[in-house]
Design an enzyme around this catalytic site. Structure first.
Site, short mmCIF file in Angstrom:
data_model
loop_
_atom_site.label_atom_id
_atom_site.label_comp_id
_atom_site.label_asym_id
_atom_site.label_seq_id
_atom_site.Cartn_x
_atom_site.Cartn_y
_atom_site.Cartn_z
N GLU A 48 -0.47 -8.60 5.35
CA GLU A 48 -0.02 -8.64 6.76
C GLU A 48 -1.19 -8.52 7.74
O GLU A 48 -1.01 -8.76 8.93
CB GLU A 48 1.03 -7.55 7.02
CG GLU A 48 0.52 -6.11 7.07
CD GLU A 48 0.34 -5.46 5.70
OE1 GLU A 48 0.37 -6.17 4.68
OE2 GLU A 48 0.15 -4.22 5.67
N CYS A 96 0.83 -1.21 0.00
CA CYS A 96 0.00 0.00 0.00
C CYS A 96 0.86 1.26 0.00
O CYS A 96 1.41 1.61 -1.03
CB CYS A 96 -1.00 -0.05 1.15
SG CYS A 96 -2.39 1.07 0.92
N HIS A 103 -3.07 -5.49 1.75
CA HIS A 103 -2.31 -5.73 2.99
C HIS A 103 -2.38 -7.18 3.45
O HIS A 103 -3.13 -7.49 4.39
CB HIS A 103 -2.91 -4.89 4.12
CG HIS A 103 -2.77 -3.41 3.97
ND1 HIS A 103 -1.68 -2.72 4.42
CD2 HIS A 103 -3.61 -2.50 3.44
CE1 HIS A 103 -1.85 -1.42 4.17
NE2 HIS A 103 -3.01 -1.26 3.58
N1 LIG Z 1 -3.22 1.63 3.71
C1 LIG Z 1 -2.31 2.44 3.24
O1 LIG Z 1 -1.10 2.19 3.31
C2 LIG Z 1 -2.84 3.71 2.67
C3 LIG Z 1 -1.86 4.46 1.83
C4 LIG Z 1 -2.24 5.93 1.80
N2 LIG Z 1 -3.45 6.14 1.09
C5 LIG Z 1 -1.09 6.73 1.20
O2 LIG Z 1 -1.27 7.44 0.29
O3 LIG Z 1 0.00 6.64 1.67
#
Ligand SMILES: NC(=O)CC[C@H](N)C(=O)O
Length: 212
Positions: free
Chosen positions: A188, A92, A186
């Protein structure tokens, strides 16, 4: 490859995998890596970075992580290590950090790079900020991975050298280029350690089968 300096030698078969511990879901990655047969350690300094066989960039907030990395004197060492082929896995926010380019960067937001792609942050939109969906991931055996998407990015475009391992609604959400792996979701957070096992195998492959 053999011959690289390693200060924090892990037992045979248990590669030492750092988790960038500036912000984000460090604890969850640490647990997933342990379950996947790696030895996780937090990374907050260039010295700690230099000791690991691989590195996880956690989920969290990519602008905050990049600003803290700059503040901690880690951004350039991270760029150099990844460019040098240190195996790296970003989820992410971590996927955003691995992109060469962000479509809609915030002020002061920088990336580490490593994957020739352009990412769109918060790509799935307000109506669909967080959701779960089954995602078949190439290279991960068994049933689809439970994709937990939280304000997730997608890859808006990828260069020819980037392998798309998974898509969701036609958008790349798991990609790999050489020793760099990224997922928009994710693993994890799910208790399913297959993606971390895939990454651990990538680290083992590069660090000589954990035979040190
Ligand atoms: N769950 C996440 O890691 C979100 C990422 C977040 N939207 C960002 O721009 O960093």
């Amino acid at each position: 490859m053999a011959g690289e300096p390693l200060t924090g030698a892990a037992p045979a078969g248990e590669p030492l995998i750092g988790v960038l511990a500036l912000q984000g879901d460090v604890r969850e990655h640490t647990a997933a890596l342990t379950a996947a047969g790696a030895r996780p350690v937090p990374v907050r300094t260039p010295e700690e970075l230099a000791a690991v066989d691989g590195l996880v960039l956690p989920g969290g907030e990519s602008t905050t992580i990049s600003k803290l990395a700059r503040l901690f004197g880690l951004l350039e060492p991270l760029r150099a290590a990844v460019a040098d082929g240190l195996p790296v896995y970003g989820t992410c926010a971590g996927m955003i950090l691995l992109a060469d380019k962000i479509l809609d960067p915030r002020a002061g937001q920088e990336t580490i790079g490593g994957i020739d792609m352009i990412v769109r942050r918060n790509a799935f939109g307000r109506q669909n900020e967080s959701f779960e969906a089954p995602v078949p991931v190439a290279g991960v055996g068994g049933p689809p991975v439970d994709g937990v998407f939280i304000r997730a990015p997608w890859a808006e475009s990828t260069d020819a050298g980037v392998e798309v391992l998974a898509t969701y609604e036609g958008r790349p959400v798991a990609v790999r280029q050489g020793t760099a792996l990224a997922t928009a979701f994710h693993p994890e957070l799910t208790g399913d350690h297959r993606v971390h096992a895939l990454f651990t195998a990538m680290v083992r492959a590069r660090s000589g089968g954990g035979s040190r």
